[in-house]
Design a protein around this motif. Structure first.
Motif, PDB file in Angstrom:
ATOM      1  N   VAL A 175       0.840  -1.209   0.000  1.00  0.00           N
ATOM      2  CA  VAL A 175       0.000   0.000   0.000  1.00  0.00           C
ATOM      3  C   VAL A 175       0.867   1.247   0.000  1.00  0.00           C
ATOM      4  N   ALA A 176       1.980   1.212   0.761  1.00  0.00           N
ATOM      5  CA  ALA A 176       2.853   2.381   0.846  1.00  0.00           C
ATOM      6  C   ALA A 176       3.463   2.705  -0.513  1.00  0.00           C
ATOM      7  N   ARG A 177       3.710   1.672  -1.347  1.00  0.00           N
ATOM      8  CA  ARG A 177       4.331   1.914  -2.644  1.00  0.00           C
ATOM      9  C   ARG A 177       3.398   2.654  -3.615  1.00  0.00           C
ATOM     10  N   LEU A 178       2.101   2.740  -3.325  1.00  0.00           N
ATOM     11  CA  LEU A 178       1.185   3.451  -4.221  1.00  0.00           C
ATOM     12  C   LEU A 178       1.371   4.979  -4.157  1.00  0.00           C
ATOM     13  N   SER A 179       1.988   5.502  -3.095  1.00  0.00           N
ATOM     14  CA  SER A 179       2.236   6.953  -2.932  1.00  0.00           C
ATOM     15  C   SER A 179       0.940   7.747  -3.078  1.00  0.00           C
ATOM     16  N   PRO A 180      -0.010   7.601  -2.162  1.00  0.00           N
ATOM     17  CA  PRO A 180      -1.303   8.318  -2.291  1.00  0.00           C
ATOM     18  C   PRO A 180      -1.129   9.836  -2.272  1.00  0.00           C
ATOM     19  N   ASP A 181      -0.145  10.353  -1.533  1.00  0.00           N
ATOM     20  CA  ASP A 181       0.068  11.815  -1.487  1.00  0.00           C
ATOM     21  C   ASP A 181       0.437  12.355  -2.875  1.00  0.00           C
ATOM     22  N   LEU A 183      -1.772   8.965 -13.749  1.00  0.00           N
ATOM     23  CA  LEU A 183      -2.966   8.657 -12.952  1.00  0.00           C
ATOM     24  C   LEU A 183      -3.655   7.395 -13.471  1.00  0.00           C
ATOM     25  N   THR A 184      -3.618   7.227 -14.826  1.00  0.00           N
ATOM     26  CA  THR A 184      -4.225   6.000 -15.371  1.00  0.00           C
ATOM     27  C   THR A 184      -3.470   4.754 -14.897  1.00  0.00           C
ATOM     28  N   LEU A 185      -2.134   4.822 -14.972  1.00  0.00           N
ATOM     29  CA  LEU A 185      -1.317   3.684 -14.519  1.00  0.00           C
ATOM     30  C   LEU A 185      -1.519   3.433 -13.034  1.00  0.00           C
ATOM     31  N   SER A 186      -1.599   4.547 -12.250  1.00  0.00           N
ATOM     32  CA  SER A 186      -1.770   4.390 -10.791  1.00  0.00           C
ATOM     33  C   SER A 186      -3.117   3.757 -10.486  1.00  0.00           C
ATOM     34  N   SER A 187      -4.161   4.146 -11.249  1.00  0.00           N
ATOM     35  CA  SER A 187      -5.479   3.564 -10.980  1.00  0.00           C
ATOM     36  C   SER A 187      -5.481   2.068 -11.308  1.00  0.00           C
ATOM     37  N   ARG A 188      -4.789   1.698 -12.402  1.00  0.00           N
ATOM     38  CA  ARG A 188      -4.713   0.269 -12.730  1.00  0.00           C
ATOM     39  C   ARG A 188      -3.948  -0.504 -11.642  1.00  0.00           C
ATOM     40  N   THR A 189      -2.835   0.124 -11.226  1.00  0.00           N
ATOM     41  CA  THR A 189      -2.054  -0.531 -10.165  1.00  0.00           C
ATOM     42  C   THR A 189      -2.875  -0.677  -8.899  1.00  0.00           C
ATOM     43  N   ALA A 190      -3.623   0.403  -8.565  1.00  0.00           N
ATOM     44  CA  ALA A 190      -4.447   0.347  -7.353  1.00  0.00           C
ATOM     45  C   ALA A 190      -5.520  -0.724  -7.490  1.00  0.00           C
ATOM     46  N   LEU A 191      -6.091  -0.854  -8.733  1.00  0.00           N
ATOM     47  CA  LEU A 191      -7.122  -1.866  -8.937  1.00  0.00           C
ATOM     48  C   LEU A 191      -6.542  -3.277  -8.756  1.00  0.00           C
ATOM     49  N   GLU A 207      -5.518  -8.134  -5.218  1.00  0.00           N
ATOM     50  CA  GLU A 207      -4.577  -8.929  -4.428  1.00  0.00           C
ATOM     51  C   GLU A 207      -4.876  -8.806  -2.934  1.00  0.00           C
ATOM     52  N   LEU A 208      -5.186  -7.540  -2.507  1.00  0.00           N
ATOM     53  CA  LEU A 208      -5.493  -7.334  -1.096  1.00  0.00           C
ATOM     54  C   LEU A 208      -6.729  -8.128  -0.691  1.00  0.00           C
ATOM     55  N   ARG A 209      -7.734  -8.141  -1.599  1.00  0.00           N
ATOM     56  CA  ARG A 209      -8.936  -8.894  -1.262  1.00  0.00           C
ATOM     57  C   ARG A 209      -8.620 -10.392  -1.117  1.00  0.00           C
ATOM     58  N   ARG A 210      -7.801 -10.910  -2.033  1.00  0.00           N
ATOM     59  CA  ARG A 210      -7.453 -12.331  -1.946  1.00  0.00           C
ATOM     60  C   ARG A 210      -6.645 -12.624  -0.669  1.00  0.00           C
ATOM     61  N   ASP A 211      -5.636 -11.754  -0.393  1.00  0.00           N
ATOM     62  CA  ASP A 211      -4.825 -11.956   0.807  1.00  0.00           C
ATOM     63  C   ASP A 211      -5.646 -11.798   2.066  1.00  0.00           C
ATOM     64  N   LEU A 212      -6.573 -10.811   2.060  1.00  0.00           N
ATOM     65  CA  LEU A 212      -7.406 -10.631   3.248  1.00  0.00           C
ATOM     66  C   LEU A 212      -8.330 -11.829   3.455  1.00  0.00           C
ATOM     67  N   ASP A 213      -8.829 -12.395   2.314  1.00  0.00           N
ATOM     68  CA  ASP A 213      -9.647 -13.608   2.446  1.00  0.00           C
ATOM     69  C   ASP A 213      -8.829 -14.734   3.058  1.00  0.00           C
ATOM     70  N   SER A 214      -7.556 -14.876   2.584  1.00  0.00           N
ATOM     71  CA  SER A 214      -6.674 -15.916   3.144  1.00  0.00           C
ATOM     72  C   SER A 214      -6.428 -15.679   4.626  1.00  0.00           C
ATOM     73  N   MET A 215      -6.185 -14.387   4.971  1.00  0.00           N
ATOM     74  CA  MET A 215      -5.933 -14.081   6.385  1.00  0.00           C
ATOM     75  C   MET A 215      -7.185 -14.328   7.208  1.00  0.00           C
ATOM     76  N   ALA A 216      -8.334 -14.011   6.636  1.00  0.00           N
ATOM     77  CA  ALA A 216      -9.575 -14.270   7.367  1.00  0.00           C
ATOM     78  C   ALA A 216      -9.758 -15.762   7.608  1.00  0.00           C
ATOM     79  N   ALA A 217      -9.403 -16.573   6.596  1.00  0.00           N
ATOM     80  CA  ALA A 217      -9.502 -18.030   6.781  1.00  0.00           C
ATOM     81  C   ALA A 217      -8.563 -18.503   7.889  1.00  0.00           C
ATOM     82  N   ARG A 218      -7.373 -17.931   7.924  1.00  0.00           N
ATOM     83  CA  ARG A 218      -6.437 -18.329   8.987  1.00  0.00           C
ATOM     84  C   ARG A 218      -6.949 -17.903  10.356  1.00  0.00           C
TER      85      ARG A 218
END
Length: 637
Positions: free
Chosen positions: A396-402, A428-436, A441-452
Motif C-alpha cells: 500500500v505504501a508503494r502506491l504513494s497516495p500523497d 494517474l491511469t497507470l496508478s489507478s490500474r495498479t491500485a485496482l 490482491e489485497l482482497r485475496r490476501d485478506l480472504d486468506s488471512m480471514a480463513a487463517r
C-alpha cells in the motif's frame, strides 16, 4: 494349594530327587563337565600341534634370514659370485639344514638358481609350485613383496604341491649389514613328510596326523570334519571316538586365509575315568546327607517360616480387598519376616500419601502443559499472519497516495501544459490500474488471512473445550489435510517448501483423531521442515507425505510418513527431540513443538517417532493414528 501343603510336597519331592540324584547327577552334570575338560585338553593338545608347525616355520624363517642377509648371497643373486653354488648350494647343505628346496629369484621373477631334493633318497625333486625358470608376480611367495615395501620384510606360508604340503619362507636378499638395494628373493621350502610329522609328535607328546585339505586318501571321519572346518573359520572340532579316545581336528590356513591342511589328534580320555571314581563316592555321601537334612528342614520350615508367612499373607490380602492401609500381623518379630511386615505397612502409608500428591501434581502439570501448548501453537499461526500484514502495508505504501492526490489537483486546475497534462493523465491511469490490481490482491490476501483467523478461532475453541473435557475423537479423512495445514504457512515458508502428497490407499484414508489437533500437528512439522531446509542453505526443499495401513496386536493403524530433504537430525539428538525444552537450529521457541506433538499423539491413542541418517541427510517423522474403522475378525492380515 496352601503354602504348608506346598512345603510338605517339596520336601517329599526332594527325598525322591535324592534317590534319583545318585544315578542321574553323574550322567547329567558331572560327566559332561569332565567330558568338557577332556575336550578342552584335546583342543590344547591340538594347539600344541599347530604351535609346533609354527615353530618349524619360524626355524625355517631364521635360516632364510641368515642366508638372505649375506653378502655372498647378495652378490650371487646379482651374478657376481660364481663360486657361491660350489661352496654353499650342495646337497650336504640341504641335509644339514633339513630343508628340501632353495630358490634364488631375481627382482624380475627369474630363477637365478633353484633346486629341490628328497632328503630320504637324495634324488632331485620337481615341485609344481616352485618352478625352475620364472615365477609370476602373483606367486604366493612373491606377492607379499608388492604389499610390503619394507626391505627387511618376509613371509612364511604353507603351500600344497604335487610332492605334498610344503613349509615355505621367503626373504628379500640384502647385504650382511641389511642394506640394499634388494637383489631378489630367497625362498626355502621343507616338505611336511611323515618323518617331520613323527618328530613333531615326539616334541608335543601328542599323536597327530596331517593331510592336504583335498587329499583323496583322507579317512572318512577326516573328510566330514574337513567340511565343517571349512565352513567354520578358525574353529576346532572335537569328537568322541569311543569310551577311551577323542579325535580333535583343526585346519591350517595359508597366508591368504585358505585352508590347506587338516590335522587330526588322538587324545586319551583319562579325565573321565578318574572323575567317575571320585563322583561315585561323593554322590553316595550326598544322598545320605540329603535324607537327614530333609527331615530337619520339614520341622524348621513349618515352625519358623510357613506359619508366620501365612499370617502376613492374610494381612496383605485384607489390605488388597479394602484398598486402605491396615496393621500387618507379625510386625513385632525380630527376624526378616518381621522386617517385611513392618516395611510393608510403611510402604502402604507412603503409597497412599504419594498417590494423593501425584493426583494433585498431575492436575496442575496438565493444566500448565495445556496452556504452554496452546500459546506455542497460537504463536505459530500469528507469526506468518504478522509477516503478511507487513507485506500488505509495504504494498500500500508503494502506491504513494500523497503524490497521486497532488497530481490529480494539478490536473484539475487546468494550468499544466499539454505535454505535462498527458504525462499526468498517463501517471494517474497507470496508478489507478495498479491500485485496482492491488485491490484484487489485497482482497485475496485478506480472504486468506480471514480463513487463517477462522482456523485460529477453531484452534482456540478446541483447546478451550480440551481444557474442560476429554478430547473428542472422530473419523478424519487424510485427503486435503496436508493442503489445509500448508495454507497456514507464511508466504516465505510456502516459497521455501514444495509439499507433495502421495495417493492414500483406501484402508488408510480415514483416521480416528481430532481434526484441529492434526492440523496443528502437521503445521508444526511443516514449520520444522521449513526451518531445516533454511539451515541447509538451500533455496527450496521438498516435503513428501505418504500413508499406509499397518496392523499391531490385532489393531489397524494408519502409518503417516513425513519426509523432508533438509538439514537432518544428528543421531545423538534423536532420542530426545520429543522431550520438553528441546530445540534445534536458530529457530527461537520454548521447545514445546515436538513435545506437544508427542503428547497430542498419545492423547489420541497414537504415537510418533523420528529417524534421520544424520546431518545434511534429511529426516522422516512417523505418525501412527488409530484407523477410523477397527479391524474386524474377517479382515485379512
Amino acid at each position: 494349594m496352601s503354602l504348608n501343603a506346598k512345603v510338605l510336597l517339596v520336601l517329599v519331592l526332594v527325598v525322591l530327587a535324592c534317590v534319583g540324584l545318585a544315578s542321574g547327577l553323574q550322567r547329567l552334570v558331572v560327566d559332561p563337565r569332565f567330558a568338557e575338560l577332556e575336550r578342552q585338553e584335546a583342543r590344547q593338545d591340538l594347539r600344541r600341534c599347530t604351535s609346533a608347525l609354527d615353530r618349524e616355520l619360524e626355524h625355517l624363517d631364521r635360516f632364510c634370514r641368515d642366508w638372505g642377509y649375506w653378502d655372498d648371497t647378495w652378490r650371487f643373486a646379482r651374478g657376481e659370485n660364481p663360486r657361491y653354488e660350489e661352496t654353499n648350494l650342495q646337497l650336504s647343505s640341504f641335509q644339514s639344514a633339513r630343508f628340501n628346496g632353495l630358490y634364488v629369484v631375481d627382482r624380475d621373477g627369474r630363477v637365478v638358481w633353484g633346486r629341490a631334493y628328497s632328503l630320504a633318497t637324495e634324488e632331485p625333486l620337481a615341485i609344481d609350485v616352485l618352478p625352475g625358470d620364472a615365477w609370476p608376480a602373483d606367486h604366493p611367495l612373491l606377492r607379499w613383496a608388492a604389499q610390503d615395501p619394507s626391505e627387511q620384510a618376509g613371509t612364511t606360508d604353507v603351500l600344497l604341491s604335487d610332492q605334498g604340503p610344503l613349509l615355505t619362507c621367503a626373504r628379500r636378499i640384502l647385504r650382511s649389514d641389511l642394506s640394499g638395494p634388494p637383489a631378489g628373493v630367497l625362498v626355502i621350502a621343507r616338505r611336511l613328510s611323515s618323518e617331520l610329522t613323527a618328530d613333531l609328535v615326539t616334541q608335543t607328546h601328542v599323536t597327530f596326523e596331517a593331510w592336504p585339505i583335498d587329499a583323496p586318501e583322507r579317512p572318512l571321519d577326516v573328510r566330514r570334519a574337513t567340511q565343517r572346518l571349512v565352513a567354520r573359520d578358525g574353529e576346532t572340532i572335537v569328537e568322541s571316538l569311543d569310551a577311551t579316545r577323542l579325535h580333535a581336528y583343526a585346519a591350517i590356513r595359508d597366508r591368504a586365509g585358505r585352508p590347506v591342511l587338516v590335522l587330526r589328534a588322538v587324545v586319551p580320555r583319562d579325565i573321565s575315568a578318574r572323575g567317575r571314581a571320585v563322583t561315585n563316592f561323593a554322590l553316595a555321601v550326598i544322598v545320605v546327607g540329603a535324607l537327614g537334612l530333609v527331615g530337619v528342614l520339614a520341622v524348621f520350615l513349618r515352625l519358623v517360616v510357613v506359619r508366620p508367612l501365612a499370617a502376613i499373607t492374610s494381612s496383605v490380602v485384607a489390605v488388597g480387598h479394602s484398598g486402605e492401609p491396615a496393621p500387618v500381623r507379625c510386625a513385632d518379630r525380630a527376624d526378616e519376616l518381621g522386617i517385611l511386615a513392618r516395611e510393608f505397612g510403611t510402604a502402604m502409608d507412603k503409597l497412599a500419601e504419594t498417590r494423593r500428591r501425584l493426583e494433585e501434581q498431575s492436575f496442575r502439570a496438565g493444566m500448565a502443559e495445556l496452556a504452554e501448548g496452546v500459546l506455542h501453537n497460537i504463536r505459530n499461526l500469528l507469526t506468518p499472519l504478522a509477516g503478511e500484514l507487513d507485506v500488505l502495508r509495504e504494498r500500500v505504501a508503494r502506491l504513494s497516495p500523497d503524490k497521486i492526490e497532488q497530481y490529480r489537483q494539478e490536473l484539475e486546475s487546468g494550468a499544466p501544459e499539454p505535454e505535462r497534462r498527458r504525462d499526468l493523465e498517463a501517471f494517474l491511469t497507470l496508478s489507478s490500474r495498479t491500485a485496482l490490481a492491488l485491490t484484487v490482491e489485497l482482497r485475496r490476501d485478506l480472504d486468506s488471512m480471514a480463513a487463517r483467523i477462522l482456523e485460529l478461532e477453531g484452534i482456540l475453541k478446541h483447546n478451550e473445550r480440551y481444557a474442560r473435557m476429554p478430547r473428542p475423537l472422530e473419523p478424519v479423512g487424510l485427503a486435503g489435510l496436508a493442503e489445509d495445514a500448508a495454507a497456514l504457512l507464511s508466504a516465505e515458508e510456502r516459497a521455501r517448501l514444495a509439499i507433495e502428497t502421495r495417493p492414500v490407499p483406501a484402508e488408510a484414508a480415514t483416521i480416528r483423531a481430532s481434526r484441529p489437533v492434526v492440523l496443528q500437528l502437521l503445521l508444526e512439522l511443516f514449520h520444522n521442515a521449513s526451518e531445516s531446509v533454511r539451515r541447509s542453505e538451500r533455496a527450496r526443499g521438498t516435503v513428501l507425505l505418504h500413508a499406509g495401513a499397518e496392523y499391531e496386536h490385532e489393531r489397524r493403524l494408519v502409518h503417516v510418513r513425513i519426509e523432508d530433504d533438509g538439514d537432518g537430525i544428528e543421531p545423538a539428538d534423536l532420542p530426545r527431540i520429543f522431550e520438553r525444552g528441546y530445540t534445534a537450529g536458530s529457530r527461537r521457541g520454548t521447545g514445546l513443538g515436538l513435545h506437544w506433538c508427542a503428547n497430542a499423539m498419545n492423547a489420541m491413542g497414537g504415537r510418533i517417532s523420528a529417524e534421520s541418517a544424520g546431518h545434511g541427510r534429511g529426516a522422516t517423522i512417523h505418525l501412527w493414528f488409530p484407523a477410523a474403522t477397527p479391524s474386524g475378525a474377517g479382515e485379512r492380515r
